[in-house]
Design an enzyme around this catalytic site. Structure first.
Site, PDB file in Angstrom:
ATOM      1  N   ASP A 154       1.409   2.573   3.522  1.00 12.56           N
ATOM      2  CA  ASP A 154       0.560   3.760   3.346  1.00 12.56           C
ATOM      3  C   ASP A 154       1.407   5.022   3.428  1.00 12.56           C
ATOM      4  O   ASP A 154       0.934   6.069   3.864  1.00 12.56           O
ATOM      5  CB  ASP A 154      -0.582   3.796   4.368  1.00 12.56           C
ATOM      6  CG  ASP A 154      -1.662   4.804   3.994  1.00 12.56           C
ATOM      7  OD1 ASP A 154      -1.720   5.214   2.817  1.00 12.56           O
ATOM      8  OD2 ASP A 154      -2.442   5.187   4.882  1.00 12.56           O
TER       9      ASP A 154
ATOM     10  N   HIS B 119       0.876  -1.202   0.000  1.00 15.81           N
ATOM     11  CA  HIS B 119       0.000   0.000   0.000  1.00 15.81           C
ATOM     12  C   HIS B 119       0.897   1.231   0.000  1.00 15.81           C
ATOM     13  O   HIS B 119       1.491   1.574   1.026  1.00 15.81           O
ATOM     14  CB  HIS B 119      -0.909   0.005   1.239  1.00 15.81           C
ATOM     15  CG  HIS B 119      -1.875   1.155   1.267  1.00 15.81           C
ATOM     16  ND1 HIS B 119      -3.222   0.973   1.537  1.00 15.81           N
ATOM     17  CD2 HIS B 119      -1.713   2.483   1.055  1.00 15.81           C
ATOM     18  CE1 HIS B 119      -3.833   2.144   1.488  1.00 15.81           C
ATOM     19  NE2 HIS B 119      -2.938   3.083   1.214  1.00 15.81           N
TER      20      HIS B 119
ATOM     21  N   HIS C 171       1.571   5.373  -1.682  1.00 20.43           N
ATOM     22  CA  HIS C 171       1.204   6.553  -2.478  1.00 20.43           C
ATOM     23  C   HIS C 171       2.469   7.161  -3.073  1.00 20.43           C
ATOM     24  O   HIS C 171       3.343   7.607  -2.332  1.00 20.43           O
ATOM     25  CB  HIS C 171       0.489   7.593  -1.602  1.00 20.43           C
ATOM     26  CG  HIS C 171      -0.781   7.081  -1.009  1.00 20.43           C
ATOM     27  ND1 HIS C 171      -1.998   7.203  -1.644  1.00 20.43           N
ATOM     28  CD2 HIS C 171      -1.013   6.399   0.133  1.00 20.43           C
ATOM     29  CE1 HIS C 171      -2.929   6.620  -0.901  1.00 20.43           C
ATOM     30  NE2 HIS C 171      -2.367   6.130   0.181  1.00 20.43           N
TER      31      HIS C 171
ATOM     32  N   LYS D 264      -9.043  -0.458  -6.000  1.00 25.75           N
ATOM     33  CA  LYS D 264      -9.135   0.200  -4.693  1.00 25.75           C
ATOM     34  C   LYS D 264     -10.504   0.828  -4.508  1.00 25.75           C
ATOM     35  O   LYS D 264     -10.956   1.620  -5.337  1.00 25.75           O
ATOM     36  CB  LYS D 264      -8.058   1.292  -4.577  1.00 25.75           C
ATOM     37  CG  LYS D 264      -8.074   2.069  -3.267  1.00 25.75           C
ATOM     38  CD  LYS D 264      -7.620   1.224  -2.085  1.00 25.75           C
ATOM     39  CE  LYS D 264      -7.778   1.968  -0.752  1.00 25.75           C
ATOM     40  NZ  LYS D 264      -6.680   2.890  -0.486  1.00 25.75           N
TER      41      LYS D 264
HETATM   42  C1  NCD Z   1      -3.610   9.018   2.056  1.00 33.28           C
HETATM   43  C2  NCD Z   1      -3.150  10.072   1.041  1.00 33.28           C
HETATM   44  O1  NCD Z   1      -2.612  11.104   1.468  1.00 33.28           O
HETATM   45  O2  NCD Z   1      -3.290   9.847  -0.163  1.00 33.28           O
HETATM   46  N1  NCD Z   1      -3.638   9.615   3.358  1.00 33.28           N
HETATM   47  C3  NCD Z   1      -3.556   8.953   4.530  1.00 33.28           C
HETATM   48  O3  NCD Z   1      -3.685   9.573   5.589  1.00 33.28           O
HETATM   49  N2  NCD Z   1      -3.336   7.668   4.576  1.00 33.28           N
HETATM   50  C4  NCD Z   1      -4.925   8.475   1.662  1.00 33.28           C
HETATM   51  C5  NCD Z   1      -5.289   7.223   2.381  1.00 33.28           C
HETATM   52  O4  NCD Z   1      -4.681   6.174   2.194  1.00 33.28           O
HETATM   53  O5  NCD Z   1      -6.240   7.273   3.181  1.00 33.28           O
HETATM   54 ZN    ZN Z   2      -3.294   5.076   1.590  1.00 35.01          ZN
END
Ligand code: NCD
Ligand code: ZN
Length: 345
Positions: free
Chosen positions: A247, A13, A15, A99
């Protein structure tokens, strides 16, 4: 001096964003991780196979020379998602998972699902073709307290979806509660969960006691200490249903340190060292490899990585950068708040 050699980890996971931010944060992940599930919540989101193909191309272009890293692409589920487009993107190997964001649940989730019945045909197609659904498990009902949103989601949304769609493989992303861990354990097959590094380290006091700490604010928000302990127990248990999804979610400092700060902790740079610290604290260093490098591939039906990563424990605390510079501005690295003696090359 101690060392621990494990198979190269994967991040289930992540970003990576786009543009200058992508170029700055991708090397931080590619240094240690061989693969990552790439979250599709760009603006606009990655919805179609063609968009995933283009985004994958931008990631490959941003990779440092010689890096050994494969992005596993996902599609952002909307009420307009075309099951045939998804099936083709999955069959070609381009897309690994889909997702599900409840509309408004988190950063860049405005295009998410409001009416879960409207995505039923897509979910049925996914069960048929074996494409996993990655779920952001929080309800968005304003009447539900933010600390209860995961538990309510399990009862009101997730369990009904799973009952109505037998065979659908589901990953509960970034679980933050004992309810989430218990629900995962209650399922015979087809259900897994990712756990982040930061949710093994902070509870809600870390965010709020002694001053508000925007770099500890993420979604789902960290819960009380009993839940953090339950997450540690799950992550270090050796149960293959639990695996690492960092994450890691970079936002520039200007977007975090403000009157209405964005949610997200950036942990790509120090995650492996922090996890070695956590697993050592739990007397479970021998289970780190399962959590970071074996359980995730097994769930996704992929082989574990052949290459290895060697973590080193030294007598002096590891100096991590406080921030990394990006073309969009500085991004603050997650600070665990205690010295860490582990490091990864
Ligand atoms: C994530 C983001 O910034 O894209 N933020 C987070 O707090 N985890 C989005 C997400 O995974 O909820
Ligand atoms: Zn996330």
């Amino acid at each position: 001096m101690n060392t621990l050699t494990i198979r190269r980890p994967d991040d289930w996971h992540l970003h990576l964003r786009d543009g200058a931010m992508l170029r700055a944060v991708l090397p931080e992940t590619a240094r240690h991780f061989a693969r990552a599930i790439i979250m599709p919540n760009l603006v606009p989101p990655v919805v179609t196979g063609a968009e995933a193909m283009a985004y994958r191309g931008r990631i490959m272009t941003a990779l440092p020379e010689g890096a050994d890293f494969t992005p596993l692409m996902t599609l952002y589920l909307t009420e307009e998602t075309d099951p045939a487009d998804l099936a083709a993107a999955h069959a070609s190997g381009l897309v690994t998972a889909v997702k599900l964001y409840p509309a408004g649940a988190t950063t860049n989730s405005a295009s998410g699902v409001k009416d879960f019945d409207r995505v039923r045909p897509v979910l049925e197609k996914m069960a048929e073709i074996g494409c996993p659904l990655c779920v952001h498990g929080e309800v968005t009902d304003p009447d539900v307290d933010i600390f209860d949103r995961e538990a309510v989601f399990i009862d009101q949304v997730l369990d009904p979806i799973r009952r109505a769609t037998p065979g659908l493989r589901v990953v509960m992303e970034h679980i933050t509660t004992s309810d989430g861990a218990d629900y995962v354990r209650s399922a015979e097959t087809g259900l897994g969960a990712t756990i982040t590094t930061h949710h093994l380290i902070i509870n809600r006091n870390h965010i709020l006691v002694g001053g508000i700490r925007p770099h500890y604010y993420c979604l789902p928000v960290a819960k009380r200490e009993t839940h953090r302990r339950a997450l540690r127990a799950a992550a270090t248990s050796g149960d293959p249903r639990f695996f690492l999804g960092t994450d890691s979610a970079p936002h520039v400092d200007a977007a975090k340190e403000t009157g209405c700060g964005c949610a997200g902790c950036f942990t790509a740079t120090n995650t492996m060292a922090l996890l070695a610290h956590v697993f050592e604290e739990e007397n479970a260093l021998d289970r780190l490899e399962g959590f970071t490098s074996l359980h995730g591939p097994a769930f996704y039906g992929l082989p574990p990585n052949e290459a290895t990563l060697t973590l080193t424990r030294s007598g002096t605390p590891t100096a991590f950068p406080a921030k990394i510079e990006t073309g969009d501005g500085p991004v603050t690295l997650f600070d665990p708040g205690f010295p860490v003696y582990w490091s990864a090359p």
